[in-house]
Design a protein around this motif. Structure first.
Motif, PDB file in Angstrom:
ATOM      1  N   THR A 114     -10.827  -5.176  -9.812  1.00  0.00           N
ATOM      2  CA  THR A 114      -9.661  -4.819  -9.334  1.00  0.00           C
ATOM      3  C   THR A 114      -8.462  -5.592 -10.203  1.00  0.00           C
ATOM      4  OG1 THR A 114     -11.079  -4.837  -6.999  1.00  0.00           O
ATOM      5  CG2 THR A 114      -8.442  -5.166  -7.320  1.00  0.00           C
ATOM      6  N   ILE A 157      -7.921  -1.327  -1.134  1.00  0.00           N
ATOM      7  CA  ILE A 157      -6.943  -1.771  -0.158  1.00  0.00           C
ATOM      8  C   ILE A 157      -7.116  -0.984   1.161  1.00  0.00           C
ATOM      9  CG2 ILE A 157      -4.500  -2.306   0.556  1.00  0.00           C
ATOM     10  CD1 ILE A 157      -3.931  -2.296  -2.801  1.00  0.00           C
ATOM     11  N   GLU A 158      -7.312   0.332   0.998  1.00  0.00           N
ATOM     12  CA  GLU A 158      -7.453   0.930   1.966  1.00  0.00           C
ATOM     13  C   GLU A 158      -8.711   0.748   2.860  1.00  0.00           C
ATOM     14  OE1 GLU A 158      -5.137   5.320   1.025  1.00  0.00           O
ATOM     15  OE2 GLU A 158      -7.249   5.050   0.511  1.00  0.00           O
ATOM     16  N   PHE A 174       1.975   1.608  -3.553  1.00  0.00           N
ATOM     17  CA  PHE A 174       0.894   1.882  -4.189  1.00  0.00           C
ATOM     18  C   PHE A 174       0.286   3.505  -4.206  1.00  0.00           C
ATOM     19  CE2 PHE A 174      -0.921  -2.602  -4.615  1.00  0.00           C
ATOM     20  CZ  PHE A 174       0.070  -2.945  -5.398  1.00  0.00           C
ATOM     21  N   ARG A 175       0.387   4.147  -3.042  1.00  0.00           N
ATOM     22  CA  ARG A 175      -0.112   5.528  -2.728  1.00  0.00           C
ATOM     23  C   ARG A 175       0.914   6.395  -3.247  1.00  0.00           C
ATOM     24  NH1 ARG A 175      -1.234   4.536   3.693  1.00  0.00           N
ATOM     25  NH2 ARG A 175      -3.510   3.799   3.372  1.00  0.00           N
ATOM     26  N   LEU A 219       0.693  -1.163  -0.085  1.00  0.00           N
ATOM     27  CA  LEU A 219      -0.084  -0.138  -0.152  1.00  0.00           C
ATOM     28  C   LEU A 219       0.765   1.320   0.002  1.00  0.00           C
ATOM     29  CD1 LEU A 219      -2.734   1.301  -0.072  1.00  0.00           C
ATOM     30  CD2 LEU A 219      -3.027   1.011   2.379  1.00  0.00           C
ATOM     31  N   TRP A 222      -5.610   3.378 -10.249  1.00  0.00           N
ATOM     32  CA  TRP A 222      -4.862   3.477  -8.907  1.00  0.00           C
ATOM     33  C   TRP A 222      -5.780   3.902  -8.163  1.00  0.00           C
ATOM     34  CZ3 TRP A 222      -0.577   1.294  -7.796  1.00  0.00           C
ATOM     35  CH2 TRP A 222       0.402   1.007  -8.666  1.00  0.00           C
ATOM     36  N   VAL A 279      -5.979   1.616  -4.763  1.00  0.00           N
ATOM     37  CA  VAL A 279      -5.410   1.725  -3.547  1.00  0.00           C
ATOM     38  C   VAL A 279      -7.005   2.204  -2.535  1.00  0.00           C
ATOM     39  CG1 VAL A 279      -4.590   3.863  -2.419  1.00  0.00           C
ATOM     40  CG2 VAL A 279      -3.411   3.198  -4.257  1.00  0.00           C
ATOM     41  N   GLN A 309       0.286   6.210  -7.085  1.00  0.00           N
ATOM     42  CA  GLN A 309      -1.036   7.016  -7.384  1.00  0.00           C
ATOM     43  C   GLN A 309      -0.625   8.447  -7.262  1.00  0.00           C
ATOM     44  OE1 GLN A 309      -3.984   6.763  -4.250  1.00  0.00           O
ATOM     45  NE2 GLN A 309      -5.470   7.075  -5.500  1.00  0.00           N
ATOM     46  N   GLU A 310       0.019   8.766  -6.353  1.00  0.00           N
ATOM     47  CA  GLU A 310       0.229  10.463  -6.295  1.00  0.00           C
ATOM     48  C   GLU A 310       0.864  10.490  -7.641  1.00  0.00           C
ATOM     49  OE1 GLU A 310       3.256  12.978  -3.742  1.00  0.00           O
ATOM     50  OE2 GLU A 310       1.802  11.754  -2.387  1.00  0.00           O
TER      51      GLU A 310
END
Length: 152
Positions: free
Chosen positions: A131, A85-86, A63-64, A60, A78, A82, A67-68
């Motif tokens: 997903t 998962i969150e 991935f964050r 995670l 993304w 994300v 994503q950013e």
């Protein structure tokens, strides 16, 4: 009579040059993302090396970060990945359950039916075709644009 033709040609040439300059900027648009892809390759490989049930949760933070930095054409994928998962992490945290030791078939004592239902629903969303498509999309983008694999 020549004047309008020259003006039309100048406008057309300007349009082509501006289009060319923005196309040159395409690489710049992906530069930060591709740098992040390279930076996250090792942490992602480590997260998925064991293939355990918590691999997505361990991935995670990577991935964050991806994503950013993601370009617009892959930001939805993304966001979906994300976000799901969150949602699972939040469900586990709210129930006070450790992801590494959680066993759906033998839930921890004290876990309510509602908490189990929320955890199951969040986990189920990770197993959907949407997903899987998002995962494939971000991997394909990394291969095609960045020429670097994201190994999941």
């Amino acid at each position: 009579m020549r004047r309008p033709v020259v003006e039309i040609l100048l406008v057309a040439l300007g349009t082509v040059l501006l289009g060319g300059l923005s196309a040159c900027g395409e690489g710049d648009r992906f530069e930060g993302y591709c740098a992040e892809v390279e930076e996250q390759q090792e942490p992602l490989s480590e997260a998925f090396a064991g293939g355990g049930p918590t691999a997505l949760i361990e991935a995670l933070p990577s991935f964050r970060a991806l994503q950013e930095k993601s370009p617009d054409d892959i930001s939805d994928e993304w966001g979906l990945l994300v976000g799901r998962i969150e949602t699972l992490v939040e469900a586990l945290d709210a129930a006070g359950v450790d992801a590494a030791s959680y066993d759906r078939d033998d839930p921890p004592e004290g876990l309510s039916t509602d908490e189990k239902t929320v955890i199951d629903a969040a986990a189920g969303e990770l197993a959907t075709p949407a997903t899987a498509a998002a995962l494939e999309g971000v991997q394909q983008q990394a291969r095609d644009v960045c020429k670097a694999p994201l190994s999941f």
